[in-house]
Design an enzyme around this catalytic site. Structure first.
Site, short mmCIF file in Angstrom:
data_model
loop_
_atom_site.label_atom_id
_atom_site.label_comp_id
_atom_site.label_asym_id
_atom_site.label_seq_id
_atom_site.Cartn_x
_atom_site.Cartn_y
_atom_site.Cartn_z
N GLY A 55 -25.34 -16.81 -81.99
CA GLY A 55 -26.63 -17.14 -82.59
C GLY A 55 -26.53 -18.32 -83.54
N TYR A 98 -35.25 -2.95 -87.87
CA TYR A 98 -34.30 -3.97 -88.33
C TYR A 98 -33.40 -3.39 -89.42
CZ TYR A 98 -32.50 -8.32 -90.26
OH TYR A 98 -31.67 -9.32 -90.72
N LYS A 113 -29.19 -2.81 -89.31
CA LYS A 113 -28.25 -3.42 -90.25
C LYS A 113 -27.46 -2.35 -91.00
CE LYS A 113 -29.11 -7.65 -89.14
NZ LYS A 113 -28.08 -8.45 -88.42
#
Length: 271
Positions: A16, A167, A171
């Protein structure tokens, strides 16, 4: 002052890394002498620009288009890294979200949203390590130095704030996986994580008008203890510490790089 060439001869892969924090990390590695594999899923033009900038810094660099949420994508990246004979540095930076900032709105996310977010943010780093483990171990065998793996997590995984429940959950899982793998893969491989807070990138800019973004950035700076709104380079400077010999005795660490957001002044945004 020019960056030290302390990573000369080392081989790095940053997932990424076409834009944002991944790009900043790739450029800093290149400036310090590492050869870099840049990765993107779709943003080929951005990826090519990052490669060009790494090459301007004097480093060998190339772009590999691959989706880290799939076995095939991770295998493709590992095959590219194998051409260098070993892999000294792996940065698992690729990540996604679906913005659903009202965490009480449980209808804002579908099962598919959760599974896709987990596929990129949790399965992706695991698969990358799975596919590159032999190369990372080989680097340790050749050099006697533990290879360095860095997982890019988020303050969302510590506090539960962030762009969505999914999200934050991914994480948190990535932080736990960092601990598990640091223990399991030592002494050949060190595994650490950074947890950024707000980062001024297209992550937010693409979701807002310029006026909305400027207002949010000012609000972040006013509400965190250090009174700054971090950019990609600010986080990358801390991230690169884990990829150099300065952290050679560090593994299993999760470093919050959030201008103090975790201390209780956090707004409703996080990377």
């Amino acid at each position: 002052m020019p960056a030290p060439k302390d990573l000369e001869g080392r081989h790095a892969l940053v997932t990424g890394s076409a834009a944002g924090l991944g790009r900043s990390i790739a450029l800093k590695l290149a400036e310090r002498g590492a050869s870099v594999i840049v990765n993107c899923t779709k943003s080929m033009a951005d990826g090519e620009a990052t490669v060009a900038d790494c090459q301007k810094a004097g480093a060998q660099a190339r772009l590999v288009q691959a989706d880290v949420s799939t076995d095939e994508g991770c295998a493709k990246l590992a095959e590219a890294a194998a051409q260098g004979g070993r892999l000294d540095i792996l940065v698992n930076n690729a990540g996604i979200t679906k913005h659903a900032r009202d965490h009480s709105d449980l209808d804002a996310l579908t099962r598919e949203d959760f599974l896709h977010t987990y596929a990129v943010n949790v399965a992706g780093p695991f698969l990358m390590l799975q596919k590159t483990k032999a190369l990372l171990v080989e680097a340790h065998r050749q050099t006697g130095r533990a290879s360095a793996v860095l997982n890019v997590s988020s303050i969302a995984g510590v506090t539960g704030i962030g762009s969505s429940v999914a999200y934050a959950a991914t994480k948190g899982a990535l932080n736990t996986m960092t601990l598990s793998l640091a223990r399991a893969l030592a002494p050949a491989i060190r595994v650490n994580a950074v947890c950024p807070g707000f980062i001024g990138t297209r992550w937010f800019k693409d979701e807002m008008s310029p006026e909305q973004y400027a207002k949010m950035e000012a609000g972040v700076a006013a509400s965190v203890p250090l009174h700054v709104a971090s950019g990609p380079d600010d986080i990358a400077d801390s991230a690169v510490f884990f990829l150099t010999d300065a952290s050679r005795h560090v593994t299993g660490e999760t470093l919050l790089v959030d201008a103090g957001m975790h201390l209780g002044y956090a707004p409703l945004v996080a990377r």
